[in-house]
Design a protein around this motif. Structure first.
Motif, PDB file in Angstrom:
ATOM      1  N   PHE A  29      -2.504  27.988  14.583  1.00  0.00           N
ATOM      2  CA  PHE A  29      -2.772  27.505  15.921  1.00  0.00           C
ATOM      3  C   PHE A  29      -4.267  27.573  16.208  1.00  0.00           C
ATOM      4  O   PHE A  29      -4.859  26.612  16.689  1.00  0.00           O
ATOM      5  CB  PHE A  29      -1.981  28.297  16.970  1.00  0.00           C
ATOM      6  N   SER A  30      -4.848  28.713  15.904  1.00  0.00           N
ATOM      7  CA  SER A  30      -6.280  28.864  16.042  1.00  0.00           C
ATOM      8  C   SER A  30      -6.742  29.993  15.133  1.00  0.00           C
ATOM      9  O   SER A  30      -5.962  30.861  14.750  1.00  0.00           O
ATOM     10  CB  SER A  30      -6.687  29.149  17.491  1.00  0.00           C
ATOM     11  N   ARG A 100      -4.131  33.023  14.615  1.00  0.00           N
ATOM     12  CA  ARG A 100      -2.992  32.922  15.514  1.00  0.00           C
ATOM     13  C   ARG A 100      -2.113  31.774  15.023  1.00  0.00           C
ATOM     14  O   ARG A 100      -2.559  30.630  14.962  1.00  0.00           O
ATOM     15  CB  ARG A 100      -3.436  32.666  16.943  1.00  0.00           C
ATOM     16  N   THR A 102       0.831  30.587  16.365  1.00  0.00           N
ATOM     17  CA  THR A 102       1.338  29.751  17.444  1.00  0.00           C
ATOM     18  C   THR A 102       0.626  30.105  18.735  1.00  0.00           C
ATOM     19  O   THR A 102      -0.086  31.109  18.817  1.00  0.00           O
ATOM     20  CB  THR A 102       2.852  29.914  17.660  1.00  0.00           C
ATOM     21  N   ILE A 103       0.859  29.299  19.754  1.00  0.00           N
ATOM     22  CA  ILE A 103       0.192  29.486  21.028  1.00  0.00           C
ATOM     23  C   ILE A 103       0.589  30.799  21.704  1.00  0.00           C
ATOM     24  O   ILE A 103      -0.183  31.343  22.505  1.00  0.00           O
ATOM     25  CB  ILE A 103       0.462  28.290  21.961  1.00  0.00           C
ATOM     26  N   VAL A 104       1.772  31.338  21.400  1.00  0.00           N
ATOM     27  CA  VAL A 104       2.224  32.581  22.032  1.00  0.00           C
ATOM     28  C   VAL A 104       1.730  33.826  21.305  1.00  0.00           C
ATOM     29  O   VAL A 104       1.877  34.936  21.817  1.00  0.00           O
ATOM     30  CB  VAL A 104       3.757  32.629  22.148  1.00  0.00           C
ATOM     31  N   ARG A 106      -0.705  36.581  20.304  1.00  0.00           N
ATOM     32  CA  ARG A 106      -1.917  37.159  20.873  1.00  0.00           C
ATOM     33  C   ARG A 106      -2.626  38.091  19.907  1.00  0.00           C
ATOM     34  O   ARG A 106      -3.843  38.278  20.031  1.00  0.00           O
ATOM     35  CB  ARG A 106      -1.594  37.902  22.169  1.00  0.00           C
TER      36      ARG A 106
END
Length: 122
Positions: A29-30, A100, A102-104, A106
């Motif tokens: 994701f990032s 990361r 996925t977006i969820v 952290r």
């Protein structure tokens, strides 16, 4: 899963230059940070450089002013431009990335490349 593929190592004479590449692929994701370590034979692993997601960079004193870390977001790739190389720079260079998936997510997961050999010799 994420893999880091490194390239660009080789043999160079003192004062020469090399550019290392580290391409990340997989479930991304990032990438929070990317950085480089190196390890010479018989020596401890040494931190070289790091770049945050915000673009800030930091360098070990031994390479400051000679090495530059950069990234290409479209390619999920980091680079280490190495100029004015010295025999003391000879080492196996490792790329790492905190990812990361996925977006969820952290808390990022850390991945390491296989290493690419840099040899500085006349």
């Amino acid at each position: 899963q994420v893999q880091l593929v490194e390239s660009g190592g080789g043999l160079v004479r003192p004062g020469g230059s090399l550019r290392l590449s580290c391409a990340a692929s997989g479930s991304i994701f990032s990438i929070v940070v990317m950085g480089w370590y190196r390890q010479a034979p018989g020596k401890q692993r040494e931190w070289v450089s790091i770049m945050s997601s915000g673009g800030s960079t930091n360098y070990a004193d031994s390479v400051k002013g000679r090495f530059t870390i950069s990234r290409d977001n479209a390619k999920n790739t980091a680079y280490l431009q190495m100029n004015s190389l010295k025999p003391e720079d000879t080492a196996l260079y490792f790329c790492h990335a905190d990812v990361r998936h996925t977006i969820v997510d952290r808390i990022p997961s850390t991945y390491w490349g296989q290493g690419t050999q840099v040899t500085v010799s006349s």
